[in-house]
Design an enzyme around this catalytic site. Sequence first.
Site, PDB file in Angstrom:
ATOM      1  N   ARG A 148       2.126   0.979  -5.711  1.00 29.51           N
ATOM      2  CA  ARG A 148       2.224   0.182  -4.488  1.00 29.51           C
ATOM      3  C   ARG A 148       0.957  -0.626  -4.218  1.00 29.51           C
ATOM      4  O   ARG A 148       0.871  -1.341  -3.216  1.00 29.51           O
ATOM      5  CB  ARG A 148       2.479   1.094  -3.294  1.00 29.51           C
ATOM      6  CG  ARG A 148       3.698   1.964  -3.466  1.00 29.51           C
ATOM      7  CD  ARG A 148       3.802   2.943  -2.330  1.00 29.51           C
ATOM      8  NE  ARG A 148       4.246   2.271  -1.125  1.00 29.51           N
ATOM      9  CZ  ARG A 148       5.504   2.111  -0.770  1.00 29.51           C
ATOM     10  NH1 ARG A 148       6.464   2.581  -1.523  1.00 29.51           N
ATOM     11  NH2 ARG A 148       5.820   1.484   0.331  1.00 29.51           N
ATOM     12  N   LYS A 175       7.181 -11.547 -18.018  1.00 31.29           N
ATOM     13  CA  LYS A 175       6.488 -10.407 -18.656  1.00 31.29           C
ATOM     14  C   LYS A 175       5.151 -10.865 -19.222  1.00 31.29           C
ATOM     15  O   LYS A 175       4.134 -10.216 -19.033  1.00 31.29           O
ATOM     16  CB  LYS A 175       7.314  -9.811 -19.804  1.00 31.29           C
ATOM     17  CG  LYS A 175       8.558  -9.042 -19.469  1.00 31.29           C
ATOM     18  CD  LYS A 175       8.333  -7.748 -18.755  1.00 31.29           C
ATOM     19  CE  LYS A 175       8.182  -7.936 -17.289  1.00 31.29           C
ATOM     20  NZ  LYS A 175       9.209  -7.771 -16.385  1.00 31.29           N
ATOM     21  N   GLU A 229      12.634 -14.130 -17.742  1.00 31.50           N
ATOM     22  CA  GLU A 229      12.106 -12.763 -17.715  1.00 31.50           C
ATOM     23  C   GLU A 229      11.023 -12.587 -18.788  1.00 31.50           C
ATOM     24  O   GLU A 229       9.997 -11.953 -18.556  1.00 31.50           O
ATOM     25  CB  GLU A 229      13.268 -11.771 -17.901  1.00 31.50           C
ATOM     26  CG  GLU A 229      12.899 -10.314 -17.955  1.00 31.50           C
ATOM     27  CD  GLU A 229      12.130  -9.784 -16.738  1.00 31.50           C
ATOM     28  OE1 GLU A 229      12.068 -10.475 -15.713  1.00 31.50           O
ATOM     29  OE2 GLU A 229      11.565  -8.684 -16.851  1.00 31.50           O
ATOM     30  N   TRP A 263      -3.180  -2.541  -1.365  1.00 33.76           N
ATOM     31  CA  TRP A 263      -2.919  -3.830  -2.008  1.00 33.76           C
ATOM     32  C   TRP A 263      -3.259  -4.861  -0.944  1.00 33.76           C
ATOM     33  O   TRP A 263      -2.594  -4.954   0.085  1.00 33.76           O
ATOM     34  CB  TRP A 263      -1.457  -3.931  -2.418  1.00 33.76           C
ATOM     35  CG  TRP A 263      -1.122  -5.158  -3.190  1.00 33.76           C
ATOM     36  CD1 TRP A 263      -1.364  -5.387  -4.522  1.00 33.76           C
ATOM     37  CD2 TRP A 263      -0.454  -6.338  -2.702  1.00 33.76           C
ATOM     38  NE1 TRP A 263      -0.894  -6.628  -4.879  1.00 33.76           N
ATOM     39  CE2 TRP A 263      -0.328  -7.239  -3.789  1.00 33.76           C
ATOM     40  CE3 TRP A 263       0.056  -6.718  -1.460  1.00 33.76           C
ATOM     41  CZ2 TRP A 263       0.284  -8.484  -3.665  1.00 33.76           C
ATOM     42  CZ3 TRP A 263       0.661  -7.965  -1.346  1.00 33.76           C
ATOM     43  CH2 TRP A 263       0.762  -8.830  -2.442  1.00 33.76           C
ATOM     44  N   GLU A 270       2.572 -11.800 -16.397  1.00 36.76           N
ATOM     45  CA  GLU A 270       2.053 -10.740 -15.520  1.00 36.76           C
ATOM     46  C   GLU A 270       1.122  -9.778 -16.235  1.00 36.76           C
ATOM     47  O   GLU A 270       0.189  -9.269 -15.635  1.00 36.76           O
ATOM     48  CB  GLU A 270       3.150 -10.032 -14.713  1.00 36.76           C
ATOM     49  CG  GLU A 270       4.214  -9.316 -15.455  1.00 36.76           C
ATOM     50  CD  GLU A 270       5.345  -8.794 -14.556  1.00 36.76           C
ATOM     51  OE1 GLU A 270       5.202  -8.685 -13.336  1.00 36.76           O
ATOM     52  OE2 GLU A 270       6.409  -8.476 -15.113  1.00 36.76           O
ATOM     53  N   LYS A 275       3.740  -2.649  -7.997  1.00 39.03           N
ATOM     54  CA  LYS A 275       5.089  -2.387  -8.499  1.00 39.03           C
ATOM     55  C   LYS A 275       6.133  -2.614  -7.423  1.00 39.03           C
ATOM     56  O   LYS A 275       7.205  -3.139  -7.680  1.00 39.03           O
ATOM     57  CB  LYS A 275       5.146  -0.940  -8.992  1.00 39.03           C
ATOM     58  CG  LYS A 275       6.508  -0.498  -9.473  1.00 39.03           C
ATOM     59  CD  LYS A 275       6.566  -0.513 -10.967  1.00 39.03           C
ATOM     60  CE  LYS A 275       7.962  -0.376 -11.489  1.00 39.03           C
ATOM     61  NZ  LYS A 275       8.348  -1.512 -12.332  1.00 39.03           N
ATOM     62  N   HIS A 288      13.036 -33.696 -19.716  1.00 40.10           N
ATOM     63  CA  HIS A 288      12.831 -34.286 -18.387  1.00 40.10           C
ATOM     64  C   HIS A 288      11.462 -33.945 -17.814  1.00 40.10           C
ATOM     65  O   HIS A 288      11.280 -33.966 -16.601  1.00 40.10           O
ATOM     66  CB  HIS A 288      13.942 -33.836 -17.437  1.00 40.10           C
ATOM     67  CG  HIS A 288      15.297 -34.308 -17.871  1.00 40.10           C
ATOM     68  ND1 HIS A 288      15.650 -35.632 -17.899  1.00 40.10           N
ATOM     69  CD2 HIS A 288      16.359 -33.624 -18.351  1.00 40.10           C
ATOM     70  CE1 HIS A 288      16.887 -35.756 -18.348  1.00 40.10           C
ATOM     71  NE2 HIS A 288      17.335 -34.532 -18.645  1.00 40.10           N
ATOM     72  N   CYS A 333       0.802  -1.207   0.000  1.00 40.68           N
ATOM     73  CA  CYS A 333       0.000   0.000   0.000  1.00 40.68           C
ATOM     74  C   CYS A 333       0.845   1.271   0.000  1.00 40.68           C
ATOM     75  O   CYS A 333       2.024   1.244   0.266  1.00 40.68           O
ATOM     76  CB  CYS A 333      -0.930   0.056   1.210  1.00 40.68           C
ATOM     77  SG  CYS A 333      -1.667  -1.521   1.617  1.00 40.68           S
ATOM     78  N   ASN A 357       0.771   1.112   6.129  1.00 38.08           N
ATOM     79  CA  ASN A 357       1.434   0.300   5.105  1.00 38.08           C
ATOM     80  C   ASN A 357       2.300  -0.701   5.843  1.00 38.08           C
ATOM     81  O   ASN A 357       3.168  -0.299   6.615  1.00 38.08           O
ATOM     82  CB  ASN A 357       2.289   1.234   4.226  1.00 38.08           C
ATOM     83  CG  ASN A 357       3.298   0.475   3.386  1.00 38.08           C
ATOM     84  OD1 ASN A 357       3.031  -0.632   2.955  1.00 38.08           O
ATOM     85  ND2 ASN A 357       4.444   1.075   3.167  1.00 38.08           N
ATOM     86  N   GLY A 358       2.060  -1.999   5.613  1.00 40.55           N
ATOM     87  CA  GLY A 358       2.849  -3.020   6.310  1.00 40.55           C
ATOM     88  C   GLY A 358       1.953  -4.159   6.738  1.00 40.55           C
ATOM     89  O   GLY A 358       0.835  -4.303   6.234  1.00 40.55           O
TER      90      GLY A 358
HETATM   91  C1  G6P Z   1       7.435  -6.579  -7.906  1.00 43.64           C
HETATM   92  C2  G6P Z   1       7.387  -5.921  -9.266  1.00 43.64           C
HETATM   93  C3  G6P Z   1       8.491  -6.489 -10.156  1.00 43.64           C
HETATM   94  C4  G6P Z   1       9.850  -6.346  -9.477  1.00 43.64           C
HETATM   95  C5  G6P Z   1       9.850  -6.985  -8.094  1.00 43.64           C
HETATM   96  C6  G6P Z   1      11.117  -6.644  -7.337  1.00 43.64           C
HETATM   97  O1  G6P Z   1       7.065  -7.908  -8.023  1.00 43.64           O
HETATM   98  O2  G6P Z   1       6.130  -6.116  -9.877  1.00 43.64           O
HETATM   99  O3  G6P Z   1       8.512  -5.794 -11.385  1.00 43.64           O
HETATM  100  O4  G6P Z   1      10.820  -6.954 -10.273  1.00 43.64           O
HETATM  101  O5  G6P Z   1       8.754  -6.482  -7.324  1.00 43.64           O
HETATM  102  O6  G6P Z   1      11.156  -5.265  -7.117  1.00 43.64           O
HETATM  103  P1  G6P Z   1      12.449  -4.408  -6.958  1.00 43.64           P
HETATM  104  O7  G6P Z   1      11.946  -2.992  -6.812  1.00 43.64           O
HETATM  105  O8  G6P Z   1      13.146  -4.892  -5.722  1.00 43.64           O
HETATM  106  O9  G6P Z   1      13.295  -4.577  -8.162  1.00 43.64           O
END
Ligand code: G6P
Length: 608
Positions: free
Chosen positions: A27, A486, A482, A75, A489, A603, A505, A2, A100-101
């Site tokens: 957030r 992408k 990666e 969140w 998500e 994020k 395998h 949050c 937040n927490g």
């Molecule tokens: C979240 C974001 C990702 C990011 C990850 C780690 O899951 O959606 O895009 O890679 O956190 O975040 P950081 O800020 O530590 O790179």
Amino acid sequence: MCGIVGAIGDRNVLPVLLDGLQKLEYRGYDSAGVAVRDGSGELKRFRSLGKVAALKGLVEQSDITGDLGIAHTRWATHGVPAERNAHPHMSGVRVAVVHNGIIENHKELRDQLIAKGYSFTSETDTEVIAHLMADKLETGQSLREATINTAAELDGAYALAASSPEDADRIIVTREGSPLVIGLGEGENFIASDVAALLSVTRNFIFLEEGDVAEVRRDGVIIYDASGDEVDRPVKESVLSNSSIDKGPYEHYMLKEIYEQPGVISETLEGRIHNGRLLEASFGHETTALLDKAKHVQIIACGTSYHAGLVAKYWFEEAGISCNVEVASEYRYRKAVVPQGSLLMTISQSGETADTLAALKGSRSQGYIGSLTVCNVPESSLVRESDVSLMTRAGTEIGVASTKAFTTQLVALRLLTIALARRNGLTSEQEEVMVNELDALPRQVEVVLQLADEIQMMAGDFSDKQNALFLGRGPFYPVAMEGALKLKEISYIHAEAYPAGELKHGPLALVDESMPVVCALPDDPLLEKVLSNLQEVRARGGELFLFSDHKVEIDLDRYQNLMLSDIYPGTAPIVYSIPLQLLAYHVALIKGTDVDQPRNLAKSVTVE
Ligand code: G6P
């Protein structure tokens, strides 16, 4: 997780609060709320399910204004996304809090409060804070005393702000394990989870430390440290610009950020390489001294940043230094055996990821020679808590799916690779090759971006798919991871990455005509082996989507291939990541998902 914002001044602060919340949506964005002290001196609360725009609509329908307020974008952790679970949480009309927490002992506290006669209207952990504070206000404690004494009963992580109609002149804030900044204005002051929320009203910030409690008033701020002593914390001027968070001509932040990559890669290289040489002095003396002592590197990160770490492992080991990479949420809870001379390296876009921060803090007693963070946010907790940092210069990244942060992390890690290789016998000729590869990178990325139309066509074949496999070998395995992340998500297609040699395998059992298989095929020593793995896929009817460079000859019966221009081996993982970003983007666009704010995600993950 949050995001929280607060403001106190002599004007209507609602626009500042709502604008700040919108900047904090990275957030979390499943519900939002605000409470302001209106002209009658009462706290008026608005809450709504969904994004901040919905809350804005609700507020606009009323004519309420207020000169003091706190606000929150959520969140969900405890309790489903719903209006009743949205913050601020109130205890009657006495006090409102945003948090937040995570409060780990909320269950016991809730039971005690219910026994005392308090009734709960949400399933959140936060509501206990509101009632605990009301309970203390009831006994005559001031808002500050009530905050301190409530915080003393909480186990877990929190950044919280409280306001009470009984105290018109201050917002009380405190933090432990979650970030909180104070923004300083003229006759008005602000609080927020991060500086981005407040850039339209101030550039001057104080970063609260663990356990700090602050009284935020119109005419100033008083800060007390964890032991209750009044302290001065430095005021820092933010270098971030408010305009960097505009979408510009792009339909989505993610697309804008993909196209910013040539520029931000150049910026990340600026002043760090010149004439075929790494300018190591630009890292700073403390960093080079740490690298001198490093015999082993332990990388800790989450999500996309973890994938950057996995690529770096291949690079560092080629440079002659052993390296382990682990996701922070695992590392922090296991007993690690730390080899002598180990350097702890964290990688993070935000610098606020709770697990990464906790792993860093836990590492202090594990015998590391020091900690280095590769991070994108200079004011972040991770930068402040690490011994040294190497900044990526990606600028603000808004899209939840990380793109430019990833490629600039790889650039910074490549610079560190050169520095480590120097300590392991790198010749100046070899260094020149590595540096020139980096020098050419922004142009190569620009060329790949010109393939967007072809990638868009390819994306059409994914929109009706339920699953996808991404394959790679060597450093292209994490590139595949990666790419799969992408796609899943933002398009909600289940995507999995596998080292191509491991296919037989197990995952080969999944391959049939409905399974798209994506693979990066660089011209490298593993090429023939990957081609054999792809033959295995074709023999089972799997549909192949390949990305290769000019020199690669493909002998397969049917596939789609997107040809990238000649790419240098040292930076190829960076270049090959770009078409995978574009592929995910265009699939999501066709599917009509919320590209910048995909469901259930955030994020910056500031809770465990
Ligand atoms: C979240 C974001 C990702 C990011 C990850 C780690 O899951 O959606 O895009 O890679 O956190 O975040 P950081 O800020 O530590 O790179």
